[in-house]
Design a protein around this motif. Structure first.
Motif, short mmCIF file in Angstrom:
data_model
loop_
_atom_site.label_atom_id
_atom_site.label_comp_id
_atom_site.label_asym_id
_atom_site.label_seq_id
_atom_site.Cartn_x
_atom_site.Cartn_y
_atom_site.Cartn_z
N ARG A 1 0.60 -1.29 -0.42
CA ARG A 1 0.00 -0.24 0.01
C ARG A 1 0.52 1.02 0.48
O ARG A 1 0.34 2.18 -0.12
N TYR A 2 1.86 1.32 0.61
CA TYR A 2 2.56 2.27 0.54
C TYR A 2 2.79 2.67 -0.86
O TYR A 2 3.48 3.76 -1.52
N ARG B 1 0.37 4.68 -2.40
CA ARG B 1 0.78 5.81 -1.82
C ARG B 1 1.16 6.45 -2.48
O ARG B 1 0.79 7.17 -3.10
N LYS B 2 2.22 6.38 -2.78
CA LYS B 2 3.42 6.93 -3.28
C LYS B 2 3.09 7.29 -4.07
O LYS B 2 3.56 9.03 -4.47
N VAL C 1 0.71 7.34 -6.31
CA VAL C 1 -0.70 8.56 -6.22
C VAL C 1 -0.61 9.27 -5.99
O VAL C 1 -0.63 11.19 -6.64
N GLN C 2 0.77 9.75 -4.86
CA GLN C 2 0.65 11.43 -3.86
C GLN C 2 1.59 11.83 -5.05
O GLN C 2 1.75 12.62 -5.75
N THR C 3 2.68 11.09 -5.84
CA THR C 3 3.65 11.73 -6.65
C THR C 3 2.02 12.36 -8.46
O THR C 3 3.04 13.66 -8.49
N PHE D 1 -0.52 13.11 -8.09
CA PHE D 1 -1.50 13.68 -8.05
C PHE D 1 -0.95 15.52 -7.92
O PHE D 1 -1.04 16.07 -8.38
N ILE D 2 0.81 15.91 -7.62
CA ILE D 2 1.11 16.78 -7.76
C ILE D 2 1.61 17.19 -8.89
O ILE D 2 1.97 18.41 -9.67
N THR E 1 -1.45 18.33 -10.69
CA THR E 1 -1.70 19.24 -10.09
C THR E 1 -0.86 20.96 -10.62
O THR E 1 -1.17 21.31 -10.81
N ALA F 1 8.80 8.50 -9.22
CA ALA F 1 7.89 8.19 -7.97
C ALA F 1 9.34 7.10 -7.97
O ALA F 1 9.79 6.93 -6.57
N ASN G 1 0.66 -1.58 -7.92
CA ASN G 1 0.34 0.00 -9.42
C ASN G 1 -0.45 -0.21 -10.46
O ASN G 1 -0.70 0.11 -11.81
#
Length: 577
Positions: free
Chosen positions: A3-4, A7-8, A10-12, A14-15, A18, A69, A96
């Motif tokens: 999951r980490y 999450r990593k 997805v966060q990257t 998203f950044i 954006t 990422a 992923n």
């Protein structure tokens, strides 16, 4: 499932999403064509254009985010398990894969549906802004010329597009006030002028002149005027017996000729209704409509008038349309610059151009229609122009080009023939061999295909050649719509492999200089992605031109399958150490 790792990534992403959307947003602010847009459309244009640019570059943005990422943002404890024991690579990447499949499906929805709609919206805002500026300029010119009535009409057309422009609303209110004041002044001046003229004229006449006027009108059988002037003469000379005699004879004639009020009204109603019946029964439905429409103003509850007015409206709907309904489309959004070949079975060619098409509650209307038909040898059969038209849906689709005014029978529109002629029954009709629902697909401009959904592209491609277009242009757009979602998934998987390969070379610590390349990294990926996509398009389009669409589509699917297998093999070959 790690999951980490998910999450990593997805966060990257998203950044990255954006940051790049904000870049496109500020870029759209700086490049928005302010001189071509009205103020109320500016922000809508900026948001929509930002979305279009974002989708255009979504593949390299996603690839850059995924690669970054896996190359830079994983910590050592996520790679090692226990005391120096390396975990399996699939435990990092398995979750992923589901993410990439989901993102690919989301990208497919964007590229197939939302992107064409947004692209069309940009064109519509430019088009409506151009029309609104024409209306506003015309309104201001009419105002400067003192023509407040026509200026008010142009302001209304502008406000129909730019509904929240308070400045223009205030200008319109000011013009409306000026118009009302002018009409009041003109009415007062006219009434005063007529009264003064009448009084002055009568004051200059003596009893004899008034008596002569009475005799003149009596001989003309204008007994009302004769009685009026004889009465004035008698007032000026009460001893004059001739004026009394003429006044009495005129009044006698008026009484003998004029029936009672109810008899006269019934007689006139019967005569007008009979005229309407005869016009309707002889097929002159427009004349019948005007008669019964006028009668309805005075007799709104007469069942015969209501019945035949309704019947007349039903009949004229097949041979004409109301001009006020057609003129309403000017400020409305629609499809502009439609050009196509209206194929015919007799071997002749017919080219049709439509300036604008708009669907309203009253039907589908057209503006600025031009058509030319010529024989195989090039001789022109006819060339016509019509300001407006309305679609008639029957066993075939027709454009009716004969317009009438609702109240004024003298205001009509009909096609103007620049050359040649047609059979009288067809003068005001233009047969469409293409369905009205497909007319929007024949807009003039190289970007038209980008504004069409995949379903529209697929439906129209099989018949587009007979409408004067080559289907290869649409075939290429269909290929692009299929190619891009596959490439999105393939390049995402390759980005994992490339990023992870770099990360495994620096297990102890990621070099700091690597982070300095993050700003320019997406630019490099964009160029490489463009090269990858262009190379595939060159190959597939060559096959398309050399053979046909089915062969090129098969070639495309084989290529994508091969690239996908290669990407999975490369991904499976990655190691954790």
């Amino acid at each position: 499932m790690n999951r980490y790792s998910l999450r990593k990534v997805v966060q990257t992403l998203f950044i990255f999403y954006t940051i790049f959307y904000l870049i496109f947003f500020f870029y759209s602010i700086l490049t928005a064509p302010a001189e071509r847009l009205i103020k109320s459309f500016t922000w809508s244009y900026i948001w929509t254009n930002s979305f279009v640019l974002f989708v255009d570059y979504l593949i390299p943005i996603t690839s850059s985010g995924v690669m970054t990422a896996f190359a830079l943002f994983f910590r050592m404890k996520d790679i090692y398990r226990g005391a120096g024991k390396v975990g399996a690579f699939y435990s990092l990447v398995s979750s992923n894969l589901i993410l990439f499949i989901f993102l690919s499906l989301a990208y497919t929805v964007l590229i197939m549906g939302f992107y064409p709609a947004a692209y069309y919206s940009l064109e519509r805002m430019i088009s409506q802004s151009r029309q609104a500026k024409i209306f506003l300029e015309s309104a201001q010119n009419e105002t400067d010329s003192g023509k407040y009535s026509s200026a008010l009409s142009y302001y209304d057309l502008y406000i129909a597009i730019d509904t929240k422009n308070t400045e223009i609303l205030e200008e319109r209110s000011e013009i409306q006030s000026k118009l009302y004041r002018r009409r009041e002044e003109e009415a007062l001046l006219s009434q005063t002028s007529k009264t003064e003229e009448s009084i002055s004229s009568l004051r200059d006449m003596n009893a004899y002149e008034l008596l002569e006027k009475a005799r003149e009108y009596y001989e003309r059988e204008d007994y009302y005027s004769a009685h009026y002037y004889a009465t004035l003469a008698r007032r000026m000379d009460s001893t004059d017996l001739e004026s009394r005699r003429i006044a009495a004879k005129a009044l006698e004639k008026i009484d003998s000729l004029e029936p009672t009020g109810s008899d006269k009204q019934a007689s006139e109603l019967y005569r007008r209704k009979r005229e309407g019946y005869e016009a309707f029964n002889s097929g002159n439905y427009i004349t019948a409509y005007y008669i019964f429409n006028e009668l309805q103003q005075d007799y709104p509850n007469d069942p015969d008038i209501i019945s035949y007015l309704s019947k007349s409206k039903g009949e004229i709907a097949q041979v004409s349309f109301y001009l006020d309904e057609a003129e309403k489309i000017d400020p409305l959004p629609g499809v502009e610059k439609i050009l196509f070949r209206n194929y015919r079975d007799d071997g002749s060619q017919e080219i049709v151009y439509i300036g604008k098409m708009v669907e309203t509650d009253e039907g589908i209307f057209f503006k600025n229609i031009e058509a030319i038909q010529f024989q195989p040898g090039g001789k022109v059969i006819y060339h016509l122009y019509a300001p407006h038209g309305k679609l008639i849906e029957d066993h075939e689709d027709y454009i009716n080009m004969a317009g009438i005014h609702r109240l004024n029978k003298d205001l009509r529109e009909s096609p103007v023939y620049y050359a040649g002629f047609r059979h009288s029954e067809l003068d005001n009709l233009l047969t469409l061999r293409v369905g009205a629902e497909n007319l929007g697909n024949f807009r003039v401009g190289v970007q038209t295909a980008k504004q069409m959904s995949l379903d529209d592209l697929w439906q129209i491609r099989k018949d587009i050649r007979k409408y004067g277009y080559i289907e290869e242009h649409l075939d290429r757009e269909i290929i692009v719509r299929i190619l891009y979602p596959f490439s999105f998934l393939i390049l995402s998987l390759l980005s994992v492999s490339i990023g992870w390969n770099y990360r495994t070379r620096h297990l102890t610590r990621t070099p700091l200089f690597s982070f300095l390349f993050i700003p320019i990294f997406p630019l490099i990926i964009t160029m490489l992605t463009s090269l990858f996509l262009s190379a595939q398009l060159v190959i597939v389009c060559f096959v398309l031109i050399k053979y046909d669409f089915a062969v090129s589509l098969t070639c495309l699917l084989i290529m994508q399958g091969a690239f996908l297998i290669m990407a999975l093999i490369i991904l499976a070959g990655q190691k954790s150490d």
